[in-house]
Design a protein around this motif. Structure first.
Motif, PDB file in Angstrom:
ATOM      1  N   TRP A 147       0.838  -1.212   0.000  1.00  0.00           N
ATOM      2  CA  TRP A 147       0.000   0.000   0.000  1.00  0.00           C
ATOM      3  C   TRP A 147       0.867   1.254   0.000  1.00  0.00           C
ATOM      4  O   TRP A 147       0.590   2.218  -0.693  1.00  0.00           O
ATOM      5  CB  TRP A 147      -0.925  -0.037   1.211  1.00  0.00           C
ATOM      6  CG  TRP A 147      -1.807   1.160   1.336  1.00  0.00           C
ATOM      7  CD1 TRP A 147      -1.688   2.175   2.225  1.00  0.00           C
ATOM      8  CD2 TRP A 147      -2.958   1.476   0.534  1.00  0.00           C
ATOM      9  NE1 TRP A 147      -2.670   3.109   2.048  1.00  0.00           N
ATOM     10  CE2 TRP A 147      -3.469   2.699   1.008  1.00  0.00           C
ATOM     11  CE3 TRP A 147      -3.585   0.848  -0.533  1.00  0.00           C
ATOM     12  CZ2 TRP A 147      -4.587   3.303   0.448  1.00  0.00           C
ATOM     13  CZ3 TRP A 147      -4.713   1.452  -1.082  1.00  0.00           C
ATOM     14  CH2 TRP A 147      -5.201   2.658  -0.606  1.00  0.00           C
ATOM     15  N   GLN A 148       1.953   1.233   0.784  1.00  0.00           N
ATOM     16  CA  GLN A 148       2.832   2.395   0.848  1.00  0.00           C
ATOM     17  C   GLN A 148       3.601   2.607  -0.467  1.00  0.00           C
ATOM     18  O   GLN A 148       3.937   3.743  -0.813  1.00  0.00           O
ATOM     19  CB  GLN A 148       3.839   2.229   1.990  1.00  0.00           C
ATOM     20  CG  GLN A 148       3.235   2.286   3.378  1.00  0.00           C
ATOM     21  CD  GLN A 148       2.621   3.638   3.686  1.00  0.00           C
ATOM     22  OE1 GLN A 148       3.129   4.672   3.275  1.00  0.00           O
ATOM     23  NE2 GLN A 148       1.504   3.631   4.403  1.00  0.00           N
ATOM     24  N   LEU A 149       3.852   1.525  -1.190  1.00  0.00           N
ATOM     25  CA  LEU A 149       4.652   1.627  -2.423  1.00  0.00           C
ATOM     26  C   LEU A 149       3.800   1.780  -3.679  1.00  0.00           C
ATOM     27  O   LEU A 149       4.347   1.859  -4.778  1.00  0.00           O
ATOM     28  CB  LEU A 149       5.521   0.368  -2.580  1.00  0.00           C
ATOM     29  CG  LEU A 149       6.696   0.203  -1.615  1.00  0.00           C
ATOM     30  CD1 LEU A 149       7.383  -1.121  -1.866  1.00  0.00           C
ATOM     31  CD2 LEU A 149       7.684   1.347  -1.774  1.00  0.00           C
ATOM     32  N   ARG A 150       2.471   1.862  -3.545  1.00  0.00           N
ATOM     33  CA  ARG A 150       1.614   1.756  -4.723  1.00  0.00           C
ATOM     34  C   ARG A 150       1.838   2.886  -5.724  1.00  0.00           C
ATOM     35  O   ARG A 150       1.556   2.712  -6.925  1.00  0.00           O
ATOM     36  CB  ARG A 150       0.145   1.705  -4.293  1.00  0.00           C
ATOM     37  CG  ARG A 150      -0.389   2.994  -3.707  1.00  0.00           C
ATOM     38  CD  ARG A 150      -1.734   2.799  -3.030  1.00  0.00           C
ATOM     39  NE  ARG A 150      -2.328   4.049  -2.629  1.00  0.00           N
ATOM     40  CZ  ARG A 150      -1.986   4.739  -1.564  1.00  0.00           C
ATOM     41  NH1 ARG A 150      -1.033   4.276  -0.764  1.00  0.00           N
ATOM     42  NH2 ARG A 150      -2.586   5.883  -1.283  1.00  0.00           N
ATOM     43  N   GLN A 151       2.320   4.034  -5.288  1.00  0.00           N
ATOM     44  CA  GLN A 151       2.646   5.112  -6.230  1.00  0.00           C
ATOM     45  C   GLN A 151       4.149   5.324  -6.345  1.00  0.00           C
ATOM     46  O   GLN A 151       4.633   5.738  -7.392  1.00  0.00           O
ATOM     47  CB  GLN A 151       1.963   6.420  -5.807  1.00  0.00           C
ATOM     48  CG  GLN A 151       0.465   6.407  -6.006  1.00  0.00           C
ATOM     49  CD  GLN A 151      -0.165   7.788  -5.879  1.00  0.00           C
ATOM     50  OE1 GLN A 151       0.502   8.804  -5.914  1.00  0.00           O
ATOM     51  NE2 GLN A 151      -1.489   7.815  -5.748  1.00  0.00           N
ATOM     52  N   ARG A 152       4.887   5.023  -5.277  1.00  0.00           N
ATOM     53  CA  ARG A 152       6.345   5.167  -5.346  1.00  0.00           C
ATOM     54  C   ARG A 152       6.947   4.213  -6.375  1.00  0.00           C
ATOM     55  O   ARG A 152       7.826   4.581  -7.144  1.00  0.00           O
ATOM     56  CB  ARG A 152       6.971   4.867  -3.983  1.00  0.00           C
ATOM     57  CG  ARG A 152       6.760   5.922  -2.907  1.00  0.00           C
ATOM     58  CD  ARG A 152       7.553   5.518  -1.672  1.00  0.00           C
ATOM     59  NE  ARG A 152       7.487   6.509  -0.598  1.00  0.00           N
ATOM     60  CZ  ARG A 152       6.636   6.465   0.411  1.00  0.00           C
ATOM     61  NH1 ARG A 152       5.753   5.484   0.467  1.00  0.00           N
ATOM     62  NH2 ARG A 152       6.648   7.385   1.347  1.00  0.00           N
ATOM     63  N   ASP A 153       6.496   2.950  -6.324  1.00  0.00           N
ATOM     64  CA  ASP A 153       7.025   1.913  -7.218  1.00  0.00           C
ATOM     65  C   ASP A 153       5.864   0.963  -7.541  1.00  0.00           C
ATOM     66  O   ASP A 153       5.640  -0.021  -6.850  1.00  0.00           O
ATOM     67  CB  ASP A 153       8.178   1.171  -6.542  1.00  0.00           C
ATOM     68  CG  ASP A 153       8.915   0.233  -7.485  1.00  0.00           C
ATOM     69  OD1 ASP A 153       8.352  -0.113  -8.542  1.00  0.00           O
ATOM     70  OD2 ASP A 153      10.055  -0.144  -7.181  1.00  0.00           O
ATOM     71  N   VAL A 154       5.129   1.302  -8.607  1.00  0.00           N
ATOM     72  CA  VAL A 154       3.881   0.598  -8.909  1.00  0.00           C
ATOM     73  C   VAL A 154       4.122  -0.888  -9.122  1.00  0.00           C
ATOM     74  O   VAL A 154       3.417  -1.741  -8.556  1.00  0.00           O
ATOM     75  CB  VAL A 154       3.213   1.214 -10.160  1.00  0.00           C
ATOM     76  CG1 VAL A 154       1.941   0.440 -10.504  1.00  0.00           C
ATOM     77  CG2 VAL A 154       2.892   2.671  -9.919  1.00  0.00           C
ATOM     78  N   ARG A 155       5.112  -1.207  -9.922  1.00  0.00           N
ATOM     79  CA  ARG A 155       5.333  -2.617 -10.269  1.00  0.00           C
ATOM     80  C   ARG A 155       5.751  -3.440  -9.044  1.00  0.00           C
ATOM     81  O   ARG A 155       5.321  -4.574  -8.874  1.00  0.00           O
ATOM     82  CB  ARG A 155       6.372  -2.705 -11.379  1.00  0.00           C
ATOM     83  CG  ARG A 155       5.845  -2.127 -12.698  1.00  0.00           C
ATOM     84  CD  ARG A 155       6.944  -1.884 -13.722  1.00  0.00           C
ATOM     85  NE  ARG A 155       6.388  -1.333 -14.951  1.00  0.00           N
ATOM     86  CZ  ARG A 155       6.100  -0.038 -15.120  1.00  0.00           C
ATOM     87  NH1 ARG A 155       6.312   0.814 -14.128  1.00  0.00           N
ATOM     88  NH2 ARG A 155       5.595   0.393 -16.261  1.00  0.00           N
TER      89      ARG A 155
END
Length: 917
Positions: free
Chosen positions: A6-14
């Motif tokens: 959830w925390q990475l969903r925009q930082r690192d989508v893949r």
């Protein structure tokens, strides 16, 4: 894992999508069921939906979002519903439905308001202000004033990104450009900090637009490129396309149409997945304007026609006016003034219907030019006294401009009106209009110069604030411990702020313990909770510094047998870690094993070793090992380093406390020995007199026996000599008896003083009953028949202490009163009173006797000090009482007195005795 995705969903989508898949497989493996699993499943679908949206797969995103939203609705999860509706708003906007996007945003804010999640509630309030800024600025301002959100420590950073964006929008609407740019910058930094890449890019785009309004396209270009870099770093093509469009707009204002055109074409390519979005529409309009500027009317016509079709499909009236105006100018360049006029008239009617006054003024100027070119008559419905159609429309434009408060009439409009008046022979009016045109040009230039100066000042203030913030950050980092700083850096890379909070709590827990075994257990528990550690060990150096002994060894939660390693072992990583003070991280390939594997232990592929150091001193080392390859990266190293630092501090504290306790015991023993020596010396001194007297008497008696025996042998014994011998014998024997009794009493008191305190029993007892027993056991002299004893101690006051020593001490104090306070009196009064202060009891024994002089009071607790030397006093009673109270009971004994005012003895001791030394 789900939280990390959830925390990475925009930082690192893949990476977030991969983690979501792993989390789902793990949930299935552990047979997770019930509402909790359904909530996790809905959250996983939401992560997938957001990933699909960011990667441009809008239809897939819509389908996944519908599933997630339906599940959150069924579970009555307001936080999940709010997150789903907010994503739906972004999707609706990209699909060309801005009104639906606003409705979705309002639904999200309502759901957040109903959530128990404090962060979501703050997000809901902040986003409500943001949405209201678009719909009703006054309502948004009122909500901002009453929402209770504070821009400080109490505000969640994720909510701060939206709050600052909402404040910036309101400031921009109020033409407070400095405040607007400042809050957009804060919104961008807060969004980046919390991984809201979309919001960070939107804030950067808003900063670019704000600087364009301030006539500073250079700063606008700088911010658009900053947003472009953020989008490209995150690998989000759609956001990259949006910022390419902003960059192209800034380049066009800088007078670089070719470069602007190239960026806009790249933007169209990147925005292909969201062809129905406003960003795509704006890029088409920008390309049409650039083609007009480059005198490419055919190309401009194509761009404007595409934009027109989109505007009509989206009902984007504001952008349709821009498109129709562009088409009018294109048709005019292509030599079709009648078609140009038709487009201009349609745009004019839309402006009139929607109340767009400024656009209406610009279009009236275009219509005036076309009317003059076509030489058409004024429509009957609009006829007035103007001598020409062109002047008619120009006068309409000037009339509208005069109605707008604070509006500066464009000098081009005034110049066109002046030219038309001059053509018609109205020279005086033409001259007045020309003068107004000059003044307008000066006012516009002055305003542009002021805006540029404001933009420069804003940039200077922002740079100064950035430098100050950087300076403060550097100071804070310099003061922070190295371990926490490294952990913070690792967490910043992954955006896991919660890890830092956990480490702080763990540090406080570990360092608060002063027991080594408790420290070992706490470290083992938290290492297992934070890191992949199939094997965990703590080794400590022995006192000689020759061996590392295992204090704790665990594998898969099971304790292993003790183990030791010589400090001169040339191959041990653990020994090298201690000798050189190094952190060592090793990883083996699958299928290989370490040559240093301890027989019977688990084969591992990833190993990490760190020393336990406090200052320059090394206490030992900690190691964790995993069966996975490459299990320990920068984040894991930082966390392990922090735990080692906490562990080293806690173990050093525990060791220091143990050393302090040993020192205290040694000091007490030394004090006891010193006291015993003093008492033995005192006893020897006191015994000298009675034993010397007895020896002298026995020697005299022996001499007299020899004399009487000789006289008897000689036959000369007379009655007078025998009477004298008997008298001397009786006197000498009486003296020996008294002296021996005195010596026996001294020895008995001494034996009482040094009795083994460890033999006393600690137990619960009633204090009043003990006091009454002590009073009943008093040896009251016959001459003191009028003695009264008053007891003020509450009934049923329970103590957990040593009743025997306490009764002994109290009895000695009472006996001292009887012996010394009432000498020469037949009556007296003793009062025994108790005061309770928390867990400490103050038992006071007061008499109304003769009192003591300051000289006597100063030595009252000294061994063998007495004011009745030779009258039966040993000088040990109060000394014994003092030592019992201060050592066995862990309290204090004080004496207060003055001549003729009686004496007071205060026994202070804890209600629950301390541990015995």
């Amino acid at each position: 894992m789900l939280a990390l995705a959830w925390q990475l969903r925009q930082r690192d989508v893949r990476r977030a999508l991969q983690l979501a898949e792993q989390a789902e497989r793990l949930f299935i493996t552990v047979a997770c069921a019930g509402s909790e699993w359904q909530r996790h499943q809905a959250r996983l679908q939401l992560i997938r939906a957001e990933g699909a949206w960011l990667l441009g797969h809008l239809e897939q995103a819509r389908q996944l979002l519908r599933e997630a939203l339906a599940e959150f609705e069924r579970l009555q999860d307001p936080a999940g519903r709010g997150d789903a509706y907010w994503l739906s708003a972004f999707l609706s906007n990209d699909c060309g439905a801005p009104q639906q996007a606003l409705q979705d945003m309002q639904c999200a804010c309502e759901a957040y308001a109903a959530s128990d999640d404090g962060q979501r509630r703050q997000m809901g309030l902040a986003r409500s202000i943001y949405v209201q800024a678009y719909l009703d600025a006054s309502a948004a301002q009122a909500l901002l004033a009453t929402c209770g959100l504070e821009e400080g420590l109490a505000l969640d950073p994720a909510a701060a990104a939206w709050l600052h964006a909402g404040i910036a929008l309101l400031a921009g609407l109020a033409s407070q450009h400095r405040q607007a740019t400042w809050h957009f910058q804060l919104a961008c930094s807060s969004a980046l900090q919390t991984g809201q890449i979309k919001q960070a890019v939107m804030a950067a785009a808003s900063m670019s637009f704000a600087f364009l309004q301030l006539n500073n396209p250079a700063l606008a270009l700088e911010w658009s490129e900053r947003g472009l870099e953020i989008a490209r770093t995150a690998g989000l093509d759609v956001l990259t396309g949006s910022m390419l469009q902003r960059t192209g707009e800034a380049l066009r204002h800088l007078g670089q149409p070719a470069a602007a055109q190239a960026h806009l074409l790249d933007a169209l390519q990147a925005l292909q997945p969201v062809k129905a979005s406003r960003n795509y529409l704006i890029a088409l309009i920008e390309l049409g304007d650039i083609a007009l500027a480059l005198a490419e009317p055919a190309q401009a016509l194509d761009w404007f026609r595409q934009a027109e079709a989109m505007c009509r499909a989206m009902s984007a009236q504001d952008r349709l006016i821009d498109v129709l105006r562009g088409l009018a100018l294109v048709k005019k360049q292509l030599g079709s003034p009648d078609q140009a006029l038709a487009h201009a008239q349609e745009a004019l009617s839309l402006c009139h219907a929607w109340g767009y006054r400024i656009e209406q003024i610009e279009l009236l100027q275009v219509v005036a030019g076309l009317q003059g070119q076509l030489d058409l008559a004024i429509p009957v419905s609009e006829q007035n006294h103007a001598p020409s159609p062109a002047l008619h429309y120009l006068q309409q434009a000037l009339g509208l401009a005069a109605q707008l408060e604070g509006y500066v009439v464009p000098h081009a409009l005034l110049e066109d009106a002046a030219s038309e008046c001059a053509r018609l022979g109205q020279l005086e009016q033409a001259y007045q209009l020309a003068l107004q045109a000059g003044l307008s040009r000066e006012r516009i230039q002055s305003r542009e110069a002021g805006n540029r100066a404001m933009a420069v000042q804003i940039r200077h203030e922002m740079e100064r604030a950035r430098l100050e913030a950087e300076h403060l950050k550097q100071l804070a980092q310099a003061q922070a411990e190295r371990a926490l700083a490294e952990a913070h850096r690792a967490d910043a890379l992954l955006g896991a702020n919660a890890t830092l909070e956990d480490l702080g709590k763990i540090g406080r827990e570990i360092t608060a313990s002063l027991d080594a075994e408790a420290v070992f257990n706490a470290l083992a528990r938290h290492v297992q909770g934070l890191l992949d550690a199939a094997s965990f060990s703590i080794y400590l150096l022995d006192e000689q510094g020759c061996f590392l002994h295992s204090a704790l060894r665990e594998e898969c939660g099971q304790r292993l047998s003790p183990h030791r390693i010589a400090l001169d072992d040339p191959e041990s990583n653990l020994v090298r870690c201690v000798r050189e003070g190094l952190e060592i991280v090793r990883s083996l390939a699958a299928g290989t094993s370490s040559p240093m594997l301890i027989p019977g232990s688990l084969p591992t592929l990833s190993m990490m070793f760190a020393p336990l150091t406090v200052g320059e001193r090394c206490l030992g080392a900690m190691t964790i090992q995993s069966v996975r390859e490459q299990a320990y990266g920068e984040r894991e190293t930082a966390i392990f380093r922090t735990l080692c630092a906490y562990g080293a501090i806690a173990l050093a504290n525990a060791e220091a406390i143990q050393a302090l306790k040993r020192t205290q015991v040694l000091l007490v023993q030394q004090e006891k020995l010193a006291s015993l020596g003093a008492m033995v010396a005192g006893l020897s001194h006191e015994l000298n007199t009675p034993i010397g007297n007895a020896l002298m008497a026995s020697t005299t008696l022996e001499s007299r026996f020899d004399q009487i025996a000789q006289t008897l042998t000689e036959g000369q014994l007379r009655r007078s000599a025998l009477d004298s011998f008997v008298a001397d014998g009786l006197h000498s024997s009486a003296l020996v008896t008294r002296s021996m009794k005195r010596a026996a009493g001294l020895i008995a008191d001494f034996k009482q003083l040094v009795v083994d305190q460890a033999s006393e029993e600690r137990r619960e007892f009633d204090l009043r009953s003990l006091v009454e027993d002590c009073v009943a056991a008093l040896r009251v002299p016959a001459e003191l028949s009028g003695l009264r004893v008053h007891i003020e101690v509450p009934q049923a006051l329970r103590c957990d202490s040593y009743p025997g020593p306490l009764g002994w001490a109290l009895g000695n104090v009472l006996q001292n009163c009887l012996t010394h306070a009432f000498k020469g009196r037949a009556s007296g009064r003793i009062a025994i009173e108790l005061e309770v202060h928390g867990d400490v009891l103050h038992l006071e024994v007061a008499d109304d006797g003769s009192g003591m002089s300051p000289q006597v009071l100063a030595h009252v607790f000294d061994p063998f000090f007495t004011t009745q030397l030779g009258s039966g006093g040993s000088g040990l009673g109060l000394s014994v009482a003092y030592r019992i109270v201060t050592t066995v009971l862990g309290g204090d004994l004080q004496a207060k007195s003055s001549p003729g005012q009686g004496s007071r003895f205060i026994l202070s001791f804890p209600r629950s005795a301390m541990f015995r030394i």
